[in-house]
Write an enzyme that holds these catalytic residues in place. Sequence first.
Site, short mmCIF file in Angstrom:
data_model
loop_
_atom_site.label_atom_id
_atom_site.label_comp_id
_atom_site.label_asym_id
_atom_site.label_seq_id
_atom_site.Cartn_x
_atom_site.Cartn_y
_atom_site.Cartn_z
N ASP A 52 2.95 -3.64 8.02
CA ASP A 52 1.66 -3.00 7.79
C ASP A 52 0.59 -4.06 8.00
O ASP A 52 0.40 -4.94 7.17
CB ASP A 52 1.63 -2.45 6.36
CG ASP A 52 0.26 -1.91 5.94
OD1 ASP A 52 -0.73 -2.10 6.69
OD2 ASP A 52 0.17 -1.31 4.86
N HIS A 104 0.87 -1.18 0.00
CA HIS A 104 0.00 0.00 0.00
C HIS A 104 0.90 1.23 0.00
O HIS A 104 2.03 1.19 0.48
CB HIS A 104 -0.87 -0.05 1.26
CG HIS A 104 -1.92 1.00 1.34
ND1 HIS A 104 -1.66 2.31 1.68
CD2 HIS A 104 -3.27 0.94 1.14
CE1 HIS A 104 -2.78 3.00 1.69
NE2 HIS A 104 -3.78 2.20 1.36
N CYS A 140 -4.69 2.38 -3.77
CA CYS A 140 -3.45 2.88 -3.17
C CYS A 140 -2.33 1.86 -3.31
O CYS A 140 -1.52 1.67 -2.40
CB CYS A 140 -3.66 3.25 -1.70
SG CYS A 140 -4.74 4.65 -1.46
N LYS A 168 -10.92 -0.41 10.10
CA LYS A 168 -11.02 -1.63 9.30
C LYS A 168 -11.33 -2.85 10.16
O LYS A 168 -11.57 -3.94 9.64
CB LYS A 168 -9.71 -1.87 8.52
CG LYS A 168 -9.38 -0.78 7.51
CD LYS A 168 -8.10 -1.09 6.77
CE LYS A 168 -7.63 0.08 5.92
NZ LYS A 168 -8.52 0.35 4.78
N GLN A 207 -4.71 -4.83 6.97
CA GLN A 207 -5.66 -5.85 6.51
C GLN A 207 -5.61 -7.12 7.34
O GLN A 207 -6.62 -7.82 7.47
CB GLN A 207 -5.37 -6.20 5.04
CG GLN A 207 -5.56 -5.05 4.07
CD GLN A 207 -6.98 -4.50 4.05
OE1 GLN A 207 -7.94 -5.24 4.25
NE2 GLN A 207 -7.10 -3.22 3.80
#
Length: 404
Positions: free
Chosen positions: A194, A117, A359, A220, A197
Amino acid sequence: MDLSTLRVDFPLIAGRPDLVYLDSAATSQKPRRVIESLKRFYETLNANVHRGAYRLSAEATEAYEEARKRLARFLNANPQEIVFVRNTTEAMNLVAYAWGLRHLREGDEVLVTEMEHHAGLVPWHLVAGLKGAKVKAIPLTEEGRLDLSALDRLLTERTRVVSLVHMSNVLGTINPVAEIARKAKEAGALVVVDGAQSAPHLPVDVKALGADFFALSGHKMLGPTGAGVLWGRYPVLEEMGPFLGGGEMIREVHVDRSTYAPPPQRFEAGTPPIAEAIALGEAACYLMEVGMEKVFAHDRALLAYALKRLEEVPRLRVYGPRGEDRGGVIPFTLGRLHAHDLATFLDQEGIAVRAGHHCAQPLHRKLGLAATARASFYLYNTKEEVDRFVEALLRIEAKYRAWL
């Protein structure tokens, strides 16, 4: 694993039977108890934290710090390692500037991946540009996995940071972070993950991952917007300087100098997102009560069912790996139809999906695409909604067949 009985917990989902919401990778819907926690704070606890000697402020502080403890349990971390931020993007910038700006030197290298991302790329571009460092990437295989055969070649004595996504927001690929972290540590590199998700969908144990930092966005994972978390190994946090300066993050301030509070307060300048952090703690509790193993099993069952049914749609192409290392995200194209047009046609059928480069422009460039449409699942989605999604695609394909 069928979690469809939980749909009643989500006011928007329960109140919109006409809507099939397949955009949880962008932002999730919120359970009633999370929404009510925001309302309850403003009605019963609204005061600034850490600053007041009066009872209301102390109660607000206690609720805020309890949220920190809840997120620590969610990640199997220690509370003093939990830094509240606005989102994953801010967390990644915090690491890039508070660590990278002080430690990177000319000629150093930051190793990322081709599926990152932009939040995992742009902060490193900015800091590397200031320090004369270089950003390199682990390439992808044709299946949409990281080409780990290139890792040993790319990891050198110049590699200072390995920054990678745990689960791709486009392909759904779940990367072997622990394996990569082990090799990165052997090379002496810092590891930044990261988890925007992965945290909402997978059981995450930051200690087992072997990383130095892990970032997530609350919105999220059933929480409100404006609150996220950066987890960092305490020894690393302790040796870092501040990211932002001002109130709350100080120990002493003089006209010509200042000293700083220990982590995590060192990285929480100014009034934090108090209500949002408390609501994020409520969201973490909700997910822990459901069980992250059950959430992931539900996602995987929907993914398998959807991938099978999507084979019925002529000229539809699905991207990403097939196997156990994939979460509930499906990027797709339909013939020559532009992704934004496809999403618009699906919206007219009551199906909400995302369209664009998500993104992740380098990834789409690797795929030879300007954009994809993307369906993403969460614990409130059902097989019946997958059927409605596929049937809508079949109608769109039939309507535009001559043009596709």
